[in-house]
Design a protein around this motif. Sequence first.
Motif, PDB file in Angstrom:
ATOM      1  N   GLN A  22      -1.009  10.249  -2.395  1.00 23.49           N
ATOM      2  CA  GLN A  22      -0.532   8.509  -2.751  1.00 23.49           C
ATOM      3  C   GLN A  22      -1.685   7.369  -2.107  1.00 23.49           C
ATOM      4  OE1 GLN A  22       3.526   7.318  -2.951  1.00 23.49           O
ATOM      5  NE2 GLN A  22       3.007   5.367  -3.578  1.00 23.49           N
ATOM      6  N   THR A  23      -2.249   7.384  -1.554  1.00 22.42           N
ATOM      7  CA  THR A  23      -2.921   6.805  -1.431  1.00 22.42           C
ATOM      8  C   THR A  23      -4.566   6.697  -2.018  1.00 22.42           C
ATOM      9  OG1 THR A  23      -2.770   6.444   1.069  1.00 22.42           O
ATOM     10  CG2 THR A  23      -5.004   5.974   1.351  1.00 22.42           C
ATOM     11  N   TRP A  24      -4.674   8.270  -1.426  1.00 23.34           N
ATOM     12  CA  TRP A  24      -6.056   8.371  -2.781  1.00 23.34           C
ATOM     13  C   TRP A  24      -6.131   8.087  -4.437  1.00 23.34           C
ATOM     14  CZ3 TRP A  24     -10.617  10.066  -0.623  1.00 23.34           C
ATOM     15  CH2 TRP A  24     -10.599  10.486   0.451  1.00 23.34           C
ATOM     16  N   GLY A  25      -4.780   8.462  -4.675  1.00 21.23           N
ATOM     17  CA  GLY A  25      -5.010   8.138  -6.191  1.00 21.23           C
ATOM     18  C   GLY A  25      -5.042   6.397  -6.263  1.00 21.23           C
ATOM     19  N   GLU A  26      -4.699   5.424  -5.269  1.00 21.40           N
ATOM     20  CA  GLU A  26      -4.065   4.287  -5.336  1.00 21.40           C
ATOM     21  C   GLU A  26      -5.715   3.631  -5.189  1.00 21.40           C
ATOM     22  OE1 GLU A  26      -0.954   3.012  -2.228  1.00 21.40           O
ATOM     23  OE2 GLU A  26       0.394   3.588  -3.393  1.00 21.40           O
ATOM     24  N   ARG A  27      -6.215   4.013  -4.870  1.00 23.01           N
ATOM     25  CA  ARG A  27      -7.918   4.034  -4.674  1.00 23.01           C
ATOM     26  C   ARG A  27      -8.722   4.061  -5.640  1.00 23.01           C
ATOM     27  NH1 ARG A  27      -9.824   6.565   0.647  1.00 23.01           N
ATOM     28  NH2 ARG A  27     -11.980   5.562   0.308  1.00 23.01           N
ATOM     29  N   VAL A  28      -8.387   4.250  -6.801  1.00 15.69           N
ATOM     30  CA  VAL A  28      -9.003   4.640  -7.703  1.00 15.69           C
ATOM     31  C   VAL A  28      -7.971   4.269  -9.505  1.00 15.69           C
ATOM     32  CG1 VAL A  28     -10.647   6.526  -7.131  1.00 15.69           C
ATOM     33  CG2 VAL A  28      -9.012   6.839  -8.024  1.00 15.69           C
ATOM     34  N   GLY A  29      -6.836   3.622  -9.101  1.00 17.45           N
ATOM     35  CA  GLY A  29      -5.408   3.502  -9.806  1.00 17.45           C
ATOM     36  C   GLY A  29      -5.016   5.001 -10.583  1.00 17.45           C
ATOM     37  N   ALA A  30      -5.323   5.443 -10.202  1.00 19.28           N
ATOM     38  CA  ALA A  30      -4.500   6.738 -10.489  1.00 19.28           C
ATOM     39  C   ALA A  30      -3.505   7.035  -9.747  1.00 19.28           C
ATOM     40  CB  ALA A  30      -5.041   8.151 -10.253  1.00 19.28           C
ATOM     41  N   ARG A  31      -2.169   7.272 -10.685  1.00 22.42           N
ATOM     42  CA  ARG A  31      -0.521   7.198 -10.347  1.00 22.42           C
ATOM     43  C   ARG A  31      -0.551   8.378  -9.947  1.00 22.42           C
ATOM     44  NH1 ARG A  31       4.689   7.857 -12.549  1.00 22.42           N
ATOM     45  NH2 ARG A  31       3.804   8.180 -14.073  1.00 22.42           N
ATOM     46  N   THR A  32       0.679   8.653  -8.734  1.00 24.50           N
ATOM     47  CA  THR A  32       1.071  10.351  -8.388  1.00 24.50           C
ATOM     48  C   THR A  32       2.094   9.885  -8.287  1.00 24.50           C
ATOM     49  OG1 THR A  32      -0.479   9.459  -6.789  1.00 24.50           O
ATOM     50  CG2 THR A  32       0.867  11.451  -6.076  1.00 24.50           C
ATOM     51  N   VAL A  33       3.215  11.717  -9.087  1.00 28.35           N
ATOM     52  CA  VAL A  33       4.148  11.966  -8.865  1.00 28.35           C
ATOM     53  C   VAL A  33       4.614  12.324  -7.778  1.00 28.35           C
ATOM     54  CG1 VAL A  33       5.838  13.396 -10.529  1.00 28.35           C
ATOM     55  CG2 VAL A  33       4.111  11.834 -11.557  1.00 28.35           C
ATOM     56  N   ARG A  34       6.370  12.003  -7.246  1.00 30.94           N
ATOM     57  CA  ARG A  34       6.025  13.196  -6.095  1.00 30.94           C
ATOM     58  C   ARG A  34       7.857  13.060  -6.426  1.00 30.94           C
ATOM     59  NH1 ARG A  34       4.562   8.795  -1.182  1.00 30.94           N
ATOM     60  NH2 ARG A  34       6.445  10.244  -0.736  1.00 30.94           N
TER      61      ARG A  34
END
Length: 406
Positions: free
Chosen positions: A254-266
Amino acid sequence: MEFVILAVVIALVAVGAISGLVISSRKKKQLPPSAPPTAPTITAPPAEPHVGDEAETPREEPRRTIEEVGLPPADEAAAPVAVEEPVAAEPAAPEIEVPEPTEGRLVRLRARLSRSQNSLGKGLLTLLSREHLDEDTWDEIEETLLVADVGVAPTQELVERLRERVKVLGTRTPDGLRALLREELLALIGTDLDRAVKTESGLDTPGVIMVVGVNGTGKTTTTGKLARVLVADGRSVVLGAADTFRAAAADQLQTWGERVGARTVRGPEGGDPASIAFDAVKEGIAEGADVVLIDTAGRLHTKTGLMDELGKVKRVVEKHGPLDEVLLVLDATTGQNGLVQARVFAEVVDITGIVLTKLDGTAKGGIVVAVQRELGVPVKLVGLGEGADDLAPFEPEAFVDALIGD
């Protein structure tokens, strides 16, 4: 007669007084003078005032009835003031980063790659530059390739071709040998393979990429870096955190995704990975995303049950549509052991591409050749460091140039 008795009494009194003085003086000489003991002073606490001690004597005052008490005018009455509850400030949204363009990344990282692969290319050039290429020299060339994990069959092929080319062409100059070695290494690695990461399904659904690999290869980090690669190429991404066995995996992704504006489904820790993967693709379809990246748990290739579960994830995801890519993440430093991992994964899911991580930390760059031969699929991405943009599309020409140097 009375006079005589009075004189005797006075004499006795005088003798008694003198005796008392003598005894008193002797006692003073025998005992040193000392101050008499002082009794401790006890200070009594101040007396507590009794109830009513300080009260004034009540005075008679006229009292008003309730009818006589007037109320203040309505305009002078204080209006009630509404007290707002403090509102907690929302956390600031993370700043969206702009990833480095992927085109030419491997060329920019060439110096880092060449330092680790120096022994392979420079060793081969040194041996080929000898005045007499006898059998011992060719054995050394073969040994150099094997140590670099090129693999037995590819090594034998390369040595035979070099023998023939050197004998026929008679190439002996350093530039000629370098050009010859470059050409043969490129032929061994393959320049005609499709190394593009497929991100288009051809349907109305997003491209779906599943990332697999054993524990410790940097799989979750690679998934996050791959999201940056896709965003840098103009794709919108949804991440699926299907690694539910490792507590920090979903947070990390999720941290990686937030850095580029990508949402994470968990989902919950220990939840069903196949269900989370299914939901990730479903959300990707609803959002109209270009790509859905699914990070799976690091499976130990010796545990058949977990490998079977990985096959289940693949089958569930395919209910939305076919998987476009299944990328196997391998640690380049594991050498030939990575081939064992690759075989087992290939039996469970159809591997379409390979990601080699930590390639800058090993001199065994020949694993690129060996793993491609083993699986029949190309190396598509290589990891060359710990930086966020150190995952690069694999370019055979840049790789070989780094091997043999300028």
